[in-house]
Design an enzyme around this catalytic site. Structure first.
Site, short mmCIF file in Angstrom:
data_model
loop_
_atom_site.label_atom_id
_atom_site.label_comp_id
_atom_site.label_asym_id
_atom_site.label_seq_id
_atom_site.Cartn_x
_atom_site.Cartn_y
_atom_site.Cartn_z
CB SER A 218 -53.98 87.45 -15.72
OG SER A 218 -53.05 86.80 -16.22
CD GLU A 339 -56.09 88.53 -23.41
OE1 GLU A 339 -55.16 88.80 -22.85
OE2 GLU A 339 -57.40 88.55 -23.13
CG HIS A 444 -52.51 89.25 -20.48
ND1 HIS A 444 -53.76 88.74 -20.33
CD2 HIS A 444 -51.93 89.18 -19.17
CE1 HIS A 444 -53.74 87.85 -19.21
NE2 HIS A 444 -52.74 88.45 -18.65
#
Length: 533
Positions: A218, A339, A444
């Site tokens: 991320s 995600e 995610h």
């Protein structure tokens, strides 16, 4: 008289106790001796890599940490960086929206195999945590399994977050001559200071400073991309792993000039003038973190992030990667299959199902008004069962999967690139599934417990793996480790990325395979021509 079976049991218990007995171990760093703990692996926690960035050092490049003469206890984590608790990742006992952590936070942790010596020259992974540049900490990631199981050294680090790490103002820029790129990039400077600490000290822990791989997820993955693009990071690593990095997704290439302009109103909201650094440096941490940055942004745009068009980051990531003006090292770059499902809770913070109107509005905020109708026609919510699943799928493809494919194509012209996708439809997680999703899938951040093969705070725990998930974790983690050790995954059938084939290695509970369908699965022929950057 002790019977033979009892003797055997007692002997086994004694061996278990010996294997798990804790003892101290001392290592000499450039700053002084540190005393870590040794069980099945060596841990050295809370090592300062820079001076506390407090007082007049707020919004200054990291300064050298003071030396010490008495051996320093390294059995506890250092303070995590000041941040606002995110509702999605709140730990038990934490209140969403509350401020936690402290400014004195520039610490890192080292995990090394037992018996490692300066002669061991082991490969090193330096982990940069995610959290939208506003949250997270090194202590959430346990590097013990990776170090012990694979005979590598693992380093995890903190860096300044939110306004403390990424505020850019003309007055701050003037302190470094106006073009040095320090203003707005203090968190990135922290990471570079930690990487220099590794170069100077990791040999003492058994690591090889010439075999350092940086890895992150991320915002941490985006940080890895920034280090690829920053001339100041040259020579600090020899490989890069990017997990779900948003490196060239829409809206995350803010220039120094734009950042300085938009943050003037932020300074005013702190009851300070934008050029009154004395006032700004005296502002309470809680006020800094709770004051909003004005302005409307795309849904994928991070409020705080690195700034470009400066000496530290001369080019945007798109420009640097497209022209080959980056630190050329082998790269692993990948995403998770689902995600966007994590962000459904963000789109509907009250926990209610997402309505069609919210879906349409969220799409507009993600892709811009000019593209909204085209995107809605491509992702009609009735085809997905719920607007929430339509939004999650659209967000996955637009913000993560297809921009990642663009990064693969650009970098692969200059360096070996190994593209991957993590796809466990039922990935372990402690995050609650919104009511209008069939599940969180491989959302995610879901891959991290599999890569570290341990518990990752607020995300997931390897202890919850099924046998198939354990097998997936073994394969996924082994690919990372092989890349850390050699610069390429061990799997013979994992070919470097070819833009003509769009080949991506897909990791599932049923096995690992090469796929040339990734682009079509995520509708990249639709997204890439839109060029949302």
């Amino acid at each position: 008289m002790i019977r033979p079976l009892q003797t055997l049991v007692l002997s086994a218990l004694a061996c278990f106790s010996l294997a798990h007995a804790q003892s101290s171990v001392t290592v000499q760093t450039r700053q002084g001796a540190v005393v870590g703990q040794q069980t099945g692996v060596r841990t050295f926690l809370g090592l300062p890599y820079a001076a506390p960035p407090v007082g007049n050092l707020r919004w200054k490049p990291p300064q050298p940490a003071a030396a010490w003469s008495t051996p320093r206890d390294a059995s506890r984590f250092g303070g995590e960086c000041a941040q606002t608790v995110l509702a999605l990742f709140a730990l038990p006992g934490e209140t969403p929206g509350a401020v936690k952590g402290q400014e004195d936070c520039l610490y890192l942790n080292v995990y090394a195999p037992n018996g490692a010596t300066p002669q061991s020259k082991l490969p090193v992974m330096v982990w940069i945590h995610g959290g939208a540049y506003t949250a997270g900490s090194a202590s959430a990631y346990d590097g013990r399994v990776l170090a012990q199981k694979n005979n590598i050294v693992v380093v995890t680090l903190n860096y300044r977050l939110g306004a403390l790490g990424w505020l850019s103002l003309a007055a701050l820029g003037a302190e470094d001559g106006g073009g040095g790129g320090q203003s707005g990039n203090y968190g990135l400077l922290d990471q570079q200071a930690a990487l220099r600490w590794v170069q100077d000290n990791i040999t003492a822990f058994g690591g090889d400073p010439g075999r350092v791989t940086i890895a992150g997820e991320s915002a941490g993955g985006m940080s890895v991309c920034a280090h690829l693009a920053s001339p100041e990071s040259a020579g600090l690593f020899r490989g890069a792993i990017i997990q779900s990095g948003l490196c060239t997704s829409p809206g995350n290439s803010v220039t120094l000039a734009d950042a300085q302009s938009r943050n003037q109103k932020y300074a005013t909201n702190l009851d300070c003038k934008a050029d009154d650094l004395t006032c700004l440096r005296a502002a309470p941490v809680e006020k800094l973190l709770k004051t909003k940055v004005p302005g409307l942004r795309p849904a994928s745009n991070l409020v705080w992030s690195p700034v470009y068009a400066s000496a530290l980051l001369p080019l945007t990531l798109r420009e640097a990667f497209g022209t080959g003006q980056f630190n050329r090292v082998p790269v692993m770059n990948g995403t998770t299959h689902d995600e966007g499902r994590l962000f459904v809770s963000v789109a509907s913070p009250d926990g209610k199902p997402i309505s069609p109107v919210v879906y349409w509005g969220g799409t507009g905020l993600t892709v811009g008004a000019a593209n909204t109708v085209k995107v809605l026609n491509q992702y009609p919510y009735r085809n997905f069962g719920t607007p929430a699943l339509a939004f999650a799928t659209m967000f996955t493809d637009a913000v993560f999967s297809c921009p990642s494919l663009r990064v693969d194509a650009a970098l692969s012209k200059f360096v070996p690139v190994y593209a991957f996708e993590f796809d466990d439809p039922n990935a372990v997680t402690v995050i609650k599934t919104p009511p209008d999703l069939p599940g969180l899938g491989s959302h995610h951040s879901s891959s991290l417990a599999y890569a570290f093969q341990s518990k990752v705070d607020a995300l997931g725990d390897a202890a919850d793996f099924t046998p198939a998930q354990r097998q997936l974790s073994d394969a996924f983690s082994a690919a990372w480790v092989s890349f850390i050790k050699t610069g390429k995954p061990a799997s013979a059938d994992w070919k470097t990325f070819d833009p003509a084939r769009n080949n991506v290695q897909v990791f599932t509970p049923d096995g690992v395979r090469e796929s040339i369908l990734f682009s079509n699965d995520h509708r990249c022929p639709f997204w890439l021509p839109l060029d949302l950057q």
